[in-house]
Scaffold this active site. Structure first.
Site, PDB file in Angstrom:
ATOM      1  N   ASP A  61       0.838  -1.194   0.000  1.00 28.69           N
ATOM      2  CA  ASP A  61       0.000   0.000   0.000  1.00 28.69           C
ATOM      3  C   ASP A  61       0.876   1.248   0.000  1.00 28.69           C
ATOM      4  O   ASP A  61       1.962   1.252   0.581  1.00 28.69           O
ATOM      5  CB  ASP A  61      -0.908  -0.012   1.242  1.00 28.69           C
ATOM      6  CG  ASP A  61      -1.970   1.070   1.191  1.00 28.69           C
ATOM      7  OD1 ASP A  61      -2.384   1.454   0.085  1.00 28.69           O
ATOM      8  OD2 ASP A  61      -2.384   1.545   2.262  1.00 28.69           O
ATOM      9  N   ASN A  82     -10.237  -2.917  -6.423  1.00 35.49           N
ATOM     10  CA  ASN A  82      -9.456  -2.127  -7.384  1.00 35.49           C
ATOM     11  C   ASN A  82     -10.046  -2.277  -8.785  1.00 35.49           C
ATOM     12  O   ASN A  82     -10.185  -1.308  -9.537  1.00 35.49           O
ATOM     13  CB  ASN A  82      -8.004  -2.601  -7.425  1.00 35.49           C
ATOM     14  CG  ASN A  82      -7.223  -2.301  -6.163  1.00 35.49           C
ATOM     15  OD1 ASN A  82      -6.268  -3.004  -5.853  1.00 35.49           O
ATOM     16  ND2 ASN A  82      -7.610  -1.268  -5.426  1.00 35.49           N
TER      17      ASN A  82
END
Length: 284
Positions: free
Chosen positions: A34, A82
């Site tokens: 991340d 995503n």
């Protein structure tokens, strides 16, 4: 007697490795990668620049894990969220980046005896991407060292749905639903990760304190290590620092202090890495 430093570690990595107990390394490390967007934003760059920079972090982390003998490493590369919520242009770039990564890294994976696997609903990815993924998997299938698993179009909740569907389908083929039996072992046998031990350590970069729908079943007893380092800045030395922190903790699996000797017992459930076998789930 001083421990021997594995070949391939740089000076900083070697310094941290010498502080580790080589007999208590995690069997399986999972990483939530991340911070690519924040890394790019701080440099006034587009988000895709952060994704591109993150490839170097993958390479460094994978090689370091292989050098020190970690049996399994799983990287959360691309979530189902995503796929559904990011702009189409960014998704398209990520798919292209994945294909370029696979083409460029297969020689390095083979050099380091790393076998490549995937988890997620792979059949929903573009056919051209699936073809490149299958090529890379087959090109590394003979390797007997670390298993590198990329989580692509992955969601832990979807994985559980697929597991329960697989259990029901298996019962229907074996005499009907009256034969349906569900327990923890049955669920584990039908997960995407059925050929892997549950992770001992999960690493999250960028300082966020959440699991983001990643391996929710498998991480039940994993140690969590959160680093403020953004993923494009993460390197093998940071992985070793996470392992160092992991080794300071006492793993009890719900038991009492002093029972930690069980933590690395070969008798603990789901501790061995094995070759994957095909069942009907959401993955190819």
């Amino acid at each position: 007697m001083q421990a021997t430093v594995p070949a391939g570690l740089d000076r900083k990595e070697a310094e941290v490795y010498l502080r580790l107990d080589s007999k208590r390394l995690p069997r399986h490390i999972a990483i939530i990668m991340d911070g690519n967007g924040r890394w790019a934003r701080r440099r006034h760059l587009p988000r895709i620049a952060g994704h591109r920079a993150g490839v170097s972090s993958v390479r460094s982390t994978v090689e370091t894990a292989a050098h020190i003998g970690i049996p399994a490493l799983t990287l959360y590369a691309f979530s189902e969220e995503n796929w559904k919520k990011r702009p189409a242009s960014e998704v398209s770039f990520l798919m292209g980046l994945l294909c370029r990564y696979l083409k460029a890294e297969v020689p390095t994976l083979n050099k380091n005896n790393i076998r490549l696997e995937y988890i997620g609903r792979l059949h929903e990815l573009p056919p051209s991407v699936q073809e490149k993924m299958q090529w890379a998997r087959e090109a590394t299938a003979h390797n007997a060292g670390m298993v590198l698993t990329l989580a692509l179009n992955y969601s832990a909740r979807t994985e559980l749905v697929d597991a329960f569907r697989s259990i029901v389908d298996a019962a229907a083929r074996n005499g009907g639903l009256s034969h349906l039996e569900i327990d923890e072992d049955a669920v584990s046998r039908h997960l995407y990760t059925r050929h892997l031990p549950d992770p001992d350590l999960v690493v999250r970069t960028s300082g966020e304190m959440r699991l983001s729908n990643f391996l929710l079943w498998q991480l039940a007893y994993a140690e969590i290590y959160v680093t403020p380092t953004l993923w494009p800045e993460f390197r093998g030395v940071h992985l070793l620092e996470g392992i160092e922190e992991y080794q300071k903790r006492e793993r009890r699996y719900g038991g009492l202090a002093g029972d930690a000797s069980q933590a690395h017992s070969s008798d603990h459930p789901r501790t061995r890495v094995s070759a994957p076998h095909a069942v009907k789930t959401g993955r190819s």
